[in-house]
Scaffold this motif. Structure first.
Motif, PDB file in Angstrom:
ATOM      1  N   GLY A  23       0.828  -1.196   0.000  1.00 18.75           N
ATOM      2  CA  GLY A  23       0.000   0.000   0.000  1.00 18.75           C
ATOM      3  C   GLY A  23       0.855   1.234   0.000  1.00 18.75           C
ATOM      4  N   GLY A  24       0.390   2.270  -0.700  1.00 21.26           N
ATOM      5  CA  GLY A  24       1.106   3.527  -0.646  1.00 21.26           C
ATOM      6  C   GLY A  24       1.938   3.806  -1.872  1.00 21.26           C
ATOM      7  N   TYR A  25       2.343   5.054  -1.956  1.00 21.55           N
ATOM      8  CA  TYR A  25       3.125   5.517  -3.099  1.00 21.55           C
ATOM      9  C   TYR A  25       4.601   5.226  -2.895  1.00 21.55           C
ATOM     10  N   ARG A  26       5.341   5.156  -3.987  1.00 24.16           N
ATOM     11  CA  ARG A  26       6.795   5.060  -3.892  1.00 24.16           C
ATOM     12  C   ARG A  26       7.353   6.423  -3.500  1.00 24.16           C
ATOM     13  N   VAL A  27       8.477   6.380  -2.776  1.00 23.61           N
ATOM     14  CA  VAL A  27       9.004   7.624  -2.201  1.00 23.61           C
ATOM     15  C   VAL A  27      10.392   7.907  -2.773  1.00 23.61           C
ATOM     16  N   ALA A  28      10.510   9.006  -3.511  1.00 26.33           N
ATOM     17  CA  ALA A  28      11.791   9.349  -4.144  1.00 26.33           C
ATOM     18  C   ALA A  28      12.593  10.319  -3.288  1.00 26.33           C
ATOM     19  N   ILE A  29      13.903  10.173  -3.342  1.00 28.15           N
ATOM     20  CA  ILE A  29      14.776  11.222  -2.792  1.00 28.15           C
ATOM     21  C   ILE A  29      15.082  12.137  -3.970  1.00 28.15           C
ATOM     22  N   ALA A  30      14.350  13.250  -4.035  1.00 23.83           N
ATOM     23  CA  ALA A  30      14.432  14.106  -5.215  1.00 23.83           C
ATOM     24  C   ALA A  30      15.623  15.056  -5.161  1.00 23.83           C
TER      25      ALA A  30
END
Ligand code: COA
Length: 351
Positions: A23-30
């Protein structure tokens, strides 16, 4: 308390464009950013202040110098500079930041939070702001909170900062502690991941053991021992630790959390390109790597330049690694930290 959840295998990533299976979105280190103050305090300088030598400090800790702030400079000043660099790297405007989380044991004041000062300094007028305290393990605690805000879809981006002015709470008459600490800040901008190729937080893991609250502490200034003339005379407003004990606990717990983190994923030690450990003492890092049978060239050191910067050490390292070009897209990185509390934390990042 411990949190371990399974992370996605390498094979699964391409098929999970937007959502993870748990569940949930992927999290990027932008974006990443770091800032250390220009003033250097070298081992030679310390030789003039306490009964120590450059040779002793180098051999026992790996530290050659550390940066310290001028009078009047607060943690939020360093944090704001690191944050602006991370925002520039991510090409995100301060007004688009939705949440600021700062990990620090040297806040500008007990309240307001350091994050509120940062919000004002950088003009992030649309952001919520609060601090996290988990000592040297704190940055990954803050990263974990930020990660889960984005994963849950509550916000699109979060500024996560580790910032310290440890020189303000270091007793420069005590040779056993004053050689270790330095000032600095690092930041990352987390954003909902778009597309396949981006640096990504795959998991974060936290742990603590409150039975060791007395081995590494800043005793006065809180509700238990409020600051008084007596507490100041007894120098209780400075960092105290039982060095040998902390040294052993650090190696044991770092080894444990790193092993557990790797075992909870579908990866093996060999799948990781780099292990970034909190820069507390090069002997702690070396001994931990040895116990895990990881070759020393797979770790990262900048303790010689900055000393132990507590919460700031991991994000400063991340920024330096990024700028060095040492990693290529897809490489796996393990972050691990240990600190007063006791607390420990780790994270798996895909570069
Ligand atoms: N210069 C010269 N001698 C020193 C010294 C200094 N700066 N500091 C301590 N010593 C002396 C001690 O007095 C002791 O002398 P003695 O044998 O005559 O009693 C001797 O050196 C050995 O001290 P010890 O504390 O056992 O050294 P160590 O090898 O454990 O190294 C630390 C000391 C502090 C570097 C190490 O224990 C450490 O890094 N501990 C963890 C510190 C910590 O809390 N970090 C934060 C965690 S994130």
């Amino acid at each position: 308390m411990s949190t371990y959840h399974k992370v996605l295998t390498r094979k699964e990533f391409p098929h999970k464009a937007n959502m993870e299976r748990n569940g949930g979105y992927r999290v990027a280190i932008a974006g990443t950013g770091a800032y250390v103050p220009p003033k250097r305090l070298t081992n030679r300088d310390l030789e003039k202040m306490v009964d120590t030598t450059d040779e002793w400090i180098t051999k026992r800790t790996g530290i050659k110098e550390r940066r310290i702030v001028e009078d009047g400079v607060a943690s939020s000043d360093l944090a704001s500079k690191a944050a602006m660099r991370a925002l520039k790297d991510a090409k995100v405007s301060p007004k688009d930041v939705q949440l600021i989380i700062t990990s620090t044991i040297t806040p500008d004041s007990l309240f307001p939070s350091t994050s509120c000062y940062v919000q004002k300094h950088i003009g992030a007028k649309n952001a919520g702001a609060f601090d996290v305290l988990a000592a040297c393990a704190g940055f990954i605690y803050a990263l974990s909170i930020g990660e889960n805000y984005v994963r849950a879809g509550m916000v699109d981006n979060v500024l996560v900062i580790g910032a310290e002015t440890l020189s303000k709470v270091t007793d420069y008459t005590d040779r056993s502690t004053c050689i270790l600490f330095g000032d600095g800040a690092g930041a990352v901008l987390l954003r909902r991941a778009k597309g396949k190729h981006c640096s990504e937080v795959l998991s974060t893991h936290l742990g603590a053991d409150g039975k060791h609250t007395d081995v590494l502490t800043l005793p006065a200034g809180g509700s238990k021992i409020p600051s008084t003339t007596k507490s100041i005379k007894e120098r209780l407003h400075y960092i105290k630790f039982r060095g040998r004990e902390v040294f052993k606990l650090a190696i044991t717990n770092l080894t444990k959390i790193m092993r557990k983190t790797i075992d909870s994923s579908d990866y093996t030690v060999d799948d990781f390109s780099l292990f970034i450990l909190h820069q507390s003492n090069f002997r702690i890092i070396e001994a931990t790597m040895e116990r895990l049978h990881i070759p020393p060239e797979k770790t990262f050191f900048n303790i010689d330049k900055y000393g132990n910067t507590s919460s700031a050490s991991i994000p400063i390292a991340l920024d330096e690694v990024k700028k060095s070009g040492r990693l290529k897209p897809g490489d796996l990185v393990l972050l691990a930290a240990f600190g007063g509390g006791l607390t420990w934390s780790s994270s798996i990042i895909r570069w």
